[in-house]
Each structure stands twice: as structure tokens, then as C-alpha cells.
Design an enzyme around this catalytic site. Structure first.
Site, mmCIF file in Angstrom:
data_model
loop_
_atom_site.group_PDB
_atom_site.id
_atom_site.type_symbol
_atom_site.label_atom_id
_atom_site.label_comp_id
_atom_site.label_asym_id
_atom_site.label_seq_id
_atom_site.Cartn_x
_atom_site.Cartn_y
_atom_site.Cartn_z
ATOM 1 N N LYS A 191 0.142 -4.639 9.367
ATOM 2 C CA LYS A 191 1.405 -4.306 8.695
ATOM 3 C C LYS A 191 2.182 -3.424 9.647
ATOM 4 C CE LYS A 191 3.271 -2.278 4.425
ATOM 5 N NZ LYS A 191 3.657 -0.909 4.753
ATOM 6 N N CYS A 226 3.067 3.445 9.401
ATOM 7 C CA CYS A 226 3.266 4.809 8.911
ATOM 8 C C CYS A 226 4.047 5.614 9.944
ATOM 9 C CB CYS A 226 1.923 5.488 8.622
ATOM 10 S SG CYS A 226 2.158 7.148 7.971
ATOM 11 N N GLY A 265 7.079 -2.061 -2.712
ATOM 12 C CA GLY A 265 6.541 -0.705 -2.742
ATOM 13 C C GLY A 265 7.184 0.134 -3.829
ATOM 14 N N ARG A 266 8.198 0.915 -3.436
ATOM 15 C CA ARG A 266 8.729 1.942 -4.334
ATOM 16 C C ARG A 266 9.161 1.409 -5.695
ATOM 17 N NH1 ARG A 266 13.203 3.548 -0.626
ATOM 18 N NH2 ARG A 266 12.836 1.359 -0.118
ATOM 19 N N PRO A 269 0.849 -1.195 0.000
ATOM 20 C CA PRO A 269 0.000 0.000 0.000
ATOM 21 C C PRO A 269 0.881 1.241 0.000
ATOM 22 C CG PRO A 269 0.049 -1.012 2.188
ATOM 23 C CD PRO A 269 0.795 -1.936 1.262
ATOM 24 N N MET A 270 0.572 2.190 -0.873
ATOM 25 C CA MET A 270 1.346 3.434 -0.913
ATOM 26 C C MET A 270 0.425 4.606 -1.173
ATOM 27 S SD MET A 270 4.882 2.549 -2.897
ATOM 28 C CE MET A 270 4.076 1.503 -4.100
ATOM 29 N N ASN A 318 8.922 -7.200 3.744
ATOM 30 C CA ASN A 318 8.861 -5.938 2.994
ATOM 31 C C ASN A 318 10.086 -5.072 3.310
ATOM 32 O OD1 ASN A 318 7.297 -2.837 3.557
ATOM 33 N ND2 ASN A 318 7.615 -3.643 1.523
ATOM 34 N N GLY A 319 10.581 -4.433 2.242
ATOM 35 C CA GLY A 319 11.658 -3.473 2.418
ATOM 36 C C GLY A 319 12.805 -3.696 1.460
ATOM 37 N N ASP A 320 12.961 -2.735 0.523
ATOM 38 C CA ASP A 320 14.108 -2.730 -0.398
ATOM 39 C C ASP A 320 14.115 -3.880 -1.392
ATOM 40 O OD1 ASP A 320 14.996 -0.432 0.738
ATOM 41 O OD2 ASP A 320 16.708 -1.319 1.780
HETATM 42 C C1 LIG Z 1 4.917 7.176 -1.103
HETATM 43 C C2 LIG Z 1 4.706 6.087 -0.093
HETATM 44 C C3 LIG Z 1 3.464 5.946 0.501
HETATM 45 C C4 LIG Z 1 3.230 4.924 1.441
HETATM 46 N N1 LIG Z 1 1.973 4.766 1.969
HETATM 47 C C5 LIG Z 1 1.720 3.704 2.774
HETATM 48 C C6 LIG Z 1 0.390 3.406 3.213
HETATM 49 O O1 LIG Z 1 -0.599 4.082 2.866
HETATM 50 N N2 LIG Z 1 0.220 2.334 4.039
HETATM 51 C C7 LIG Z 1 1.282 1.541 4.432
HETATM 52 O O2 LIG Z 1 1.076 0.575 5.161
HETATM 53 N N3 LIG Z 1 2.531 1.798 4.010
HETATM 54 C C8 LIG Z 1 2.776 2.834 3.180
HETATM 55 N N4 LIG Z 1 4.037 3.029 2.709
HETATM 56 C C9 LIG Z 1 5.113 2.068 3.052
HETATM 57 C C10 LIG Z 1 5.214 0.954 2.001
HETATM 58 O O3 LIG Z 1 4.042 0.162 1.984
HETATM 59 C C11 LIG Z 1 6.420 0.031 2.281
HETATM 60 O O4 LIG Z 1 6.259 -0.537 3.556
HETATM 61 C C12 LIG Z 1 7.748 0.768 2.231
HETATM 62 O O5 LIG Z 1 7.824 1.656 1.120
HETATM 63 C C13 LIG Z 1 8.928 -0.215 2.144
HETATM 64 O O6 LIG Z 1 8.831 -1.020 0.993
HETATM 65 P P1 LIG Z 1 9.742 -0.728 -0.329
HETATM 66 O O7 LIG Z 1 11.182 -0.714 0.120
HETATM 67 O O8 LIG Z 1 9.441 -1.867 -1.246
HETATM 68 O O9 LIG Z 1 9.327 0.607 -0.872
HETATM 69 C C14 LIG Z 1 4.290 4.052 1.794
HETATM 70 C C15 LIG Z 1 5.540 4.218 1.191
HETATM 71 C C16 LIG Z 1 5.764 5.197 0.251
HETATM 72 C C17 LIG Z 1 7.124 5.321 -0.396
#
Ligand SMILES: Cc1cc2nc3c(=O)[nH]c(=O)nc-3n(C[C@H](O)[C@H](O)[C@H](O)COP(=O)(O)O)c2cc1C
Length: 324
Positions: free
Chosen positions: A146, A107, A232-233, A22-23, A208-210
Site C-alpha cells: 500500500k 504512512c 478509510g475516514r 487500515p487505520m 484509495n483517497g477521499d
Molecule cells: C487515523 C488514521 C490512521 C491510519 N492508519 C493507517 C495504517 O495503519 N496503515 C495504513 O496503511 N494507512 C493508514 N491510514 C491511511 C488510510 O488507510 C488511507 O490511506 C487514508 O486515510 C486515505 O483514505 P480515505 O480518504 O478514505 O480516508 C490511516 C489514516 C487515518 C485517518
């Protein structure tokens, strides 16, 4: 065709080990459907602030609109009040029929964590207990959480929080391998994900992460034993990662078709505000082609939908795609 489930969350079969994270501002309806079609196991809404939801803020409701094709669809709740979360969960279940409810304990924005919501919940075990128990009782669908490793480096209490969540009804545990104080510049830790899976062999654990490439995802699955990986990203520039493809394995034809579909779907699902949010994907999708700066500027400043579609047709044709 019916394929065997990779794992189950409660009694919901999950077909894939990659899930779009979720983002806020990114995992909107169009992007979620796109990534589901490409192989993401299920869809999670952008967080729903239940304080705003309770106050009838329409923009929070909009975030809950999902097409059936996205199912399993998860509504993610964010708040610091267990009773309000439970009341809103019941209303959301009735109005939007999500397949699961997720509780955001990750968050780290100051305005959120500061009021004890998001990762701020991890400082308050009683709130974790109440929120998971009350939300689980308020809805018929499975509840998941989460979280992060902890609020900060001195309180890495993910095992305690996971325990409370599981004891009070959580059916899956997603763990972002950072504390609330660690910036994205520092690498995520995967060891805690492995610890969590070892501690909860019977509960689905989502790491999750990176994770930026299919190779990273495979490595996380192998190194931690987690059941699935949340991305995510990296998905913003490479939604094809959900079909286990690196970005350079995706043809210009597919990039063109995806980009045009996404713009049209964003215009259909969010007509008042489609183009501005579309630009961030467009910039990311076009990045590998190193287009002239002037071309990018024209594309990223165009604010008329038809004009943008024409510009995109022209740009993708020049890059070698054939547009119908
Ligand atoms: C722009 C942005 C918005 C995010 N919004 C949420 C959200 O609404 N809910 C949530 O649980 N995590 C949110 N996250 C965290 C991501 O779900 C994820 O845990 C985090 O980016 C690490 O994963 P990644 O390294 O694959 O990006 C957000 C992250 C980003 C970068």
C-alpha cells in the site's frame, strides 16, 4: 451461498469491491468484523511496527487478533529494515495465520517517514525491492503493498515503486492518491490510480483517497478502472458504506443494533481499553441526530460499561429504536 469472486489476489477470491482501509486506532478487531459483515471485502490490521514486534511489545500482537469470520485477514507491516520485516512476517504467519501480508509504504507521520519506513520507503527503491522480495520469500501467503503517489510532489515515483514491488512478488497494489507531503485538506488525485491500473492490467489495483459515499466509490471504479476501492475516514461515520448505502439510508434501528454490538464486542476483545476508543465511533454515529449537547456530553464522558449500555438503550429508544 457461493458467489462469483469479483477479483483474485494471487489465488484468493475477493468478494466485493469495497475494502476497509487500515487505520491505526480505528480498524480494530471489532470495527473490522463489523465492516466485514456489512460487506468489506477483507480485513487489514492496523499497521504492525515490526521493530516493536521484534522487541516483543505485546500491544503489537494484540493488533493481530482476528476472528475467522474476518478472513481474508491481512497483517500490515511497517518498518525500514527488510530483514527484520521478513523475519517478523514469518513469525506472524506462524502465530496468527494471516491470509496475506501487506507492506505499508504510505504512512507519512514524521517519526515513521523520517526513519525511512512507511512512505519513506518510496525514497529508497533498494529497500522496496528487498522488503517485497524477502517478505515474499519468508511467507507462503501473498504479499501486497500500500503506497502513495510518492514521497513529495517532486518524486511522484509510484510507477517505479509499483514495478519494483510487482517484479519482486507483490500480488496487489493499493494506491492512496496523495504524496506524503499533501495534507488531507487537499483533494486526493485519482488520475495516478488510473495510470497505475493501465500500467498493471494483470495485477489487482486498489484505489484509495477521499471516497466518502457509494457514488464516489462507483466513480473511482469507473474513472480509474481500479479493481477495488479502499475506504478509510468515511467508514468511521458510515460503516454501512460497505453495503453500498449512504448514511441517510440506514434506519435508527440498525444504527442502534450496530452501536450496541460494537460496544459489547470492544468490551469482549479489549476489556481494559474499550470505552475511550468506542467514543469516537459513538460520536460519529450519533452526529446526524443532533442530540442536545448535554446528552452527548453524558454519553461521551461515561466510563462505566453497564451505565453506558443503559444510557445508550435509553437514547436509542427515545430516537425510535426498539431495544430488546
Ligand atoms: C487515523 C488514521 C490512521 C491510519 N492508519 C493507517 C495504517 O495503519 N496503515 C495504513 O496503511 N494507512 C493508514 N491510514 C491511511 C488510510 O488507510 C488511507 O490511506 C487514508 O486515510 C486515505 O483514505 P480515505 O480518504 O478514505 O480516508 C490511516 C489514516 C487515518 C485517518
Amino acid at each position: 451461498m457461493l458467489t462469483q469472486a469479483d477479483f483474485f489476489i494471487a489465488d484468493i477470491p475477493i468478494h466485493s469491491r469495497l475494502i476497509l482501509a487500515p487505520m491505526d486506532g480505528i480498524s480494530d478487531a471489532a470495527f473490522r468484523l463489523l465492516t466485514r459483515r456489512l460487506g468489506s471485502a477483507y480485513s487489514v490490521s492496523e499497521f504492525i511496527n515490526t521493530l516493536d514486534y521484534a522487541n516483543q511489545k505485546n500491544y503489537q500482537k494484540k493488533r493481530l487478533l482476528a476472528r475467522d469470520e474476518e478472513r481474508p485477514f491481512v497483517a500490515q507491516l511497517l518498518d525500514n529494515d527488510a530483514v527484520r520485516m521478513a523475519e517478523c512476517a514469518a513469525r506472524i504467519e506462524e502465530e496468527f495465520q494471516p491470509d496475506m501480508i501487506d507492506i505499508n509504504m504510505g504512512c507519512a507521520a514524521k517519526s515513521v517517514a523520517g526513519r525511512g519506513a512507511g512512505v519513506g520507503m518510496m525514497r529508497n527503491p533498494q529497500l522496496v525491492k528487498d522488503a517485497v522480495a524477502l517478505v515474499s520469500r519468508a511467507v507462503k501467503v501473498p504479499v501486497t503493498v500500500k503506497m502513495r503517489i510518492g514521497r513529495d510532489s517532486t518524486t511522484q515515483n509510484f510507477l517505479e515503486i509499483a514495478n519494483l514491488a510487482a517484479e519482486n512478488g507483490a500480488k496487489a497494489l493499493a494506491l492512496h492518491g496523495r504524496t506524503g507531503r499533501i495534507s488531507y485538506q487537499k483533494p486526493a488525485q485519482w488520475q495516478p490510480i488510473a495510470e497505475l491500473k493501465r500500467a498493471f492490467p494483470q495485477v489487482p489495483v486498489i484505489g484509495n483517497g477521499d471516497v466518502s459515499t457509494p457514488a464516489d466509490a462507483r466513480r473511482m471504479l469507473e474513472e480509474t478502472g481500479c479493481d477495488a476501492v479502499m475506504i478509510g475516514r468515511a467508514a468511521k461515520a458510515n460503516p454501512w458504506i460497505f453495503s453500498w448505502r449512504d448514511r441517510d439510508e440506514v434506519s435508527i434501528q440498525e444504527v442502534a443494533e450496530t452501536t450496541l454490538w460494537q460496544l459489547k464486542d470492544m468490551l469482549a476483545t479489549n476489556p481494559e481499553n474499550a470505552i475511550m476508543p468506542f467514543r469516537k465511533y459513538l460520536k460519529a454515529y450519533l452526529e446526524p441526530y443532533q442530540l442536545p449537547r448535554e446528552t452527548m456530553r453524558t454519553l461521551l464522558t461515561c466510563s462505566d460499561a453497564n451505565e453506558l449500555l443503559t444510557l445508550l438503550n435509553y437514547t436509542f429508544t427515545k430516537l425510535g429504536a426498539s431495544i430488546e
